[in-house]
Design an enzyme around this catalytic site. Structure first.
Site, PDB file in Angstrom:
ATOM      1  N   HIS A  82       0.706  -1.429   0.153  1.00 32.65           N
ATOM      2  CA  HIS A  82       0.292  -0.776   0.077  1.00 32.65           C
ATOM      3  C   HIS A  82       0.775   1.125  -0.119  1.00 32.65           C
ATOM      4  O   HIS A  82       1.278   1.311   0.408  1.00 32.65           O
ATOM      5  CB  HIS A  82      -0.388  -0.043   1.210  1.00 32.65           C
ATOM      6  CG  HIS A  82      -2.517   1.084   1.034  1.00 32.65           C
ATOM      7  ND1 HIS A  82      -3.132   0.654   0.677  1.00 32.65           N
ATOM      8  CD2 HIS A  82      -2.293   2.352   1.374  1.00 32.65           C
ATOM      9  CE1 HIS A  82      -4.372   1.385   0.892  1.00 32.65           C
ATOM     10  NE2 HIS A  82      -3.486   2.649   1.361  1.00 32.65           N
ATOM     11  N   ASP A 161     -13.524   2.981   7.126  1.00 32.68           N
ATOM     12  CA  ASP A 161     -12.406   3.974   6.773  1.00 32.68           C
ATOM     13  C   ASP A 161     -12.529   3.935   4.860  1.00 32.68           C
ATOM     14  O   ASP A 161     -12.234   5.292   4.782  1.00 32.68           O
ATOM     15  CB  ASP A 161     -10.845   2.917   6.655  1.00 32.68           C
ATOM     16  CG  ASP A 161     -10.793   3.199   5.382  1.00 32.68           C
ATOM     17  OD1 ASP A 161     -10.213   4.789   6.164  1.00 32.68           O
ATOM     18  OD2 ASP A 161     -10.323   2.540   4.486  1.00 32.68           O
ATOM     19  N   ARG A 168     -12.434  12.448   3.672  1.00 36.34           N
ATOM     20  CA  ARG A 168     -11.720  12.991   3.878  1.00 36.34           C
ATOM     21  C   ARG A 168     -10.656  14.016   2.301  1.00 36.34           C
ATOM     22  O   ARG A 168     -10.981  14.500   2.700  1.00 36.34           O
ATOM     23  CB  ARG A 168      -9.936  12.390   4.624  1.00 36.34           C
ATOM     24  CG  ARG A 168     -10.707  12.091   6.103  1.00 36.34           C
ATOM     25  CD  ARG A 168      -9.971  11.549   6.246  1.00 36.34           C
ATOM     26  NE  ARG A 168      -8.218  11.246   6.542  1.00 36.34           N
ATOM     27  CZ  ARG A 168      -7.535  10.070   5.914  1.00 36.34           C
ATOM     28  NH1 ARG A 168      -7.573   9.017   5.732  1.00 36.34           N
ATOM     29  NH2 ARG A 168      -6.120  10.546   5.698  1.00 36.34           N
ATOM     30  N   SER A 183      -6.265   4.483   8.798  1.00 37.43           N
ATOM     31  CA  SER A 183      -6.719   4.821   7.482  1.00 37.43           C
ATOM     32  C   SER A 183      -6.121   3.623   6.622  1.00 37.43           C
ATOM     33  O   SER A 183      -7.002   1.921   5.923  1.00 37.43           O
ATOM     34  CB  SER A 183      -6.656   5.604   6.490  1.00 37.43           C
ATOM     35  OG  SER A 183      -7.572   5.283   5.067  1.00 37.43           O
ATOM     36  N   LYS A 187      -7.317  -0.949   7.609  1.00 35.75           N
ATOM     37  CA  LYS A 187      -8.070  -1.976   6.340  1.00 35.75           C
ATOM     38  C   LYS A 187      -7.003  -3.238   5.770  1.00 35.75           C
ATOM     39  O   LYS A 187      -6.940  -4.316   5.341  1.00 35.75           O
ATOM     40  CB  LYS A 187      -8.473  -0.528   5.386  1.00 35.75           C
ATOM     41  CG  LYS A 187      -6.924  -0.475   4.287  1.00 35.75           C
ATOM     42  CD  LYS A 187      -8.293   0.411   3.333  1.00 35.75           C
ATOM     43  CE  LYS A 187      -7.059   2.057   3.197  1.00 35.75           C
ATOM     44  NZ  LYS A 187      -7.758   2.910   2.805  1.00 35.75           N
TER      45      LYS A 187
END
Ligand code: URA
Length: 435
Positions: A82, A161, A168, A183, A187
């Site tokens: 990520h 999230d 956001r 966040s 996840k």
């Protein structure tokens, strides 16, 4: 409890208790607390921050706001990756097929664009018919049959999230360390992988503008991972200019495909290989980064990464013909060339503004409901330290709407600084933590 009291509490710089954080997250997920109150709380957090304990509580509250994926039906060590966000950052599209081609299962969950940054799910939807809304069963079956699947966050996976991310995105509350860490980690922990490689970007195109902030974010996420008994590696990478030359969904997909064909930009390949190598190490496929990078190189040389991408695109509902003939992708109808106003060197590119210019062209969202236009975007003809003469094309913008093309080009004009001195490029890989 009253939400307004908790907003005021954070606004006044106090810390929220675990019970209060869980109450907010559960209430927001159920739809009992409206977006406008949560937006106000996010802005209060943006200014007053969360301490480590609050960040951990927020992460766990969001992780348990929905289902936890069980990937035990997939054999092997599953490693996810990520990024904290970048511009022109298409590394997932390059490294996922490369890693899968080495035999390591890639079970990856990705997001949509956020603020000025792009998202892998939006990019993948450039392939007509591509499905990112896989069920858990389809996801597991795909990884078991072809070794790779990428899906979007389902409505049941860390739904808090999912809602907060979209909120956001359009309320100026993305670039806060605790909100980003919670966040991402909520996840990723809910997605059930054994290991996680994080690309923590820093520079003008990243949410963390300095190496110190990027390092603090990386450490925060590595320590949340450790507490959850997950193996986490964080690579701090430079995002002071876009990665590669292409910014915008389809343009980036084409650049990623070219990279797998051995014709990609060196910076994109370098970062993709660094992250991919960390994935191979966490998966136990290699025990050193240089050897792992050689394995990844081989998947480009022998064409196996490209075939894996084609197989993956087909398996998720699109057509592999796009991989072999990128001229089949939809193209934008309008084009504008941004030219240098003087001789000199490109000494600075405000990377965030490049992302914003692409967003204004239609490649990102101005509000939650916006539908993005995949074909629009920017090709950077000149990058940092390049020599330019007056009239040279700095960047080419592509759009389908005259008004948006004007807005995007106005924004991009101010992103380029041309000086008499070339300025400098930072190293692409700044540090690797948590191995
Ligand atoms: N990526 C995420 O998933 N969340 C953030 O807040 C920033 C980047």
């Amino acid at each position: 409890m009253l939400m307004v009291d908790l907003i005021k509490k954070k606004r006044n710089g106090e810390t929220l208790t675990k019970e209060e954080i869980y109450w907010i997250i559960e209430g927001y997920t159920r739809g009992d607390i409206p977006d406008y109150q949560v937006s106000a709380l996010m802005m209060a957090i943006y200014y007053k921050g969360l301490d480590k304990r609050e960040t951990l509580d927020l992460t766990m509250a969001m992780k348990y706001s929905g289902d936890i994926l069980d990937l035990s039906m997939i054999s092997g060590i599953k490693v996810d990756k990520h990024s904290t966000g970048g511009v022109g950052d298409k590394t997932s599209l390059v490294l996922a097929p490369m890693v899968a081609a080495t035999g390591v299962p890639v079970a990856k969950m990705s997001g949509r664009g956020l603020g000025h940054t792009g998202g892998t799910i939006d990019k993948l939807e450039s392939f007509k018919g591509f499905r990112t809304d896989l069920s858990e069963e389809e996801f597991i079956n795909a990884v078991n049959s072809i070794g790779i699947a990428i899906m979007g966050q389902t409505k049941d996976l860390a739904p808090a999230d999912k809602k907060l991310y979209a909120l956001r995105d359009v309320t100026g509350t993305v670039d806060n360390m605790s909100l980003i860490a919670s966040s991402i980690m909520s996840k990723k922990l809910a997605a059930g992988c054994d290991g996680i490689v994080l690309d923590v970007t820093c520079g003008s195109g990243a949410f963390m503008k300095t190496v110190e902030d990027a390092r603090a974010l990386a450490q925060e996420m590595v320590s949340i991972g450790k507490l959850s008994e997950k193996r986490v590696t964080a690579v701090i990478s430079d995002m002071d200019e876009p990665l590669g030359f292409a910014v915008g969904n389809t343009l980036e997909v084409i650049e990623a495909i070219d990279t797998l064909k051995g014709k990609g930009p060196a910076d994109l390949l370098e970062v993709s290989k660094e992250l991919g190598a960390c994935m191979l190490i966490l998966a136990g496929k290699s025990d050193n980064r240089e050897e792992a990078k050689k394995m990844l190189d081989k998947t480009i040389e022998d064409g196996s990464a490209l075939s894996k991408l084609a197989e993956f695109v087909k398996n998720q509902g699109s057509d592999e013909k796009y991989v072999y003939d990128t001229s089949l992708f939809d193209k934008a109808s309008l084009k504008y060339e941004l030219k240098a106003h003087r001789d000199g060197y490109v000494s600075e590119i405000n990377c965030e503004e490049v992302g914003n210019a692409s967003l204004l062209l239609g490649g990102g969202r101005r509000n939650k409901e916006d539908i993005i236009d995949h074909s629009v975007g920017i090709i950077l003809n000149k990058k940092l330290t390049d020599r330019v003469s007056k009239g040279d094309v700095l960047a080419t913008l592509y759009a389908n709407d005259k008004h948006k093309l004007r807005e995007g080009s106005e924004r991009l004009k101010d992103a380029y600084v041309i000086s008499s001195e070339p300025g400098k490029k930072n190293p692409l890989i700044i540090d690797v933590l948590g191995e």
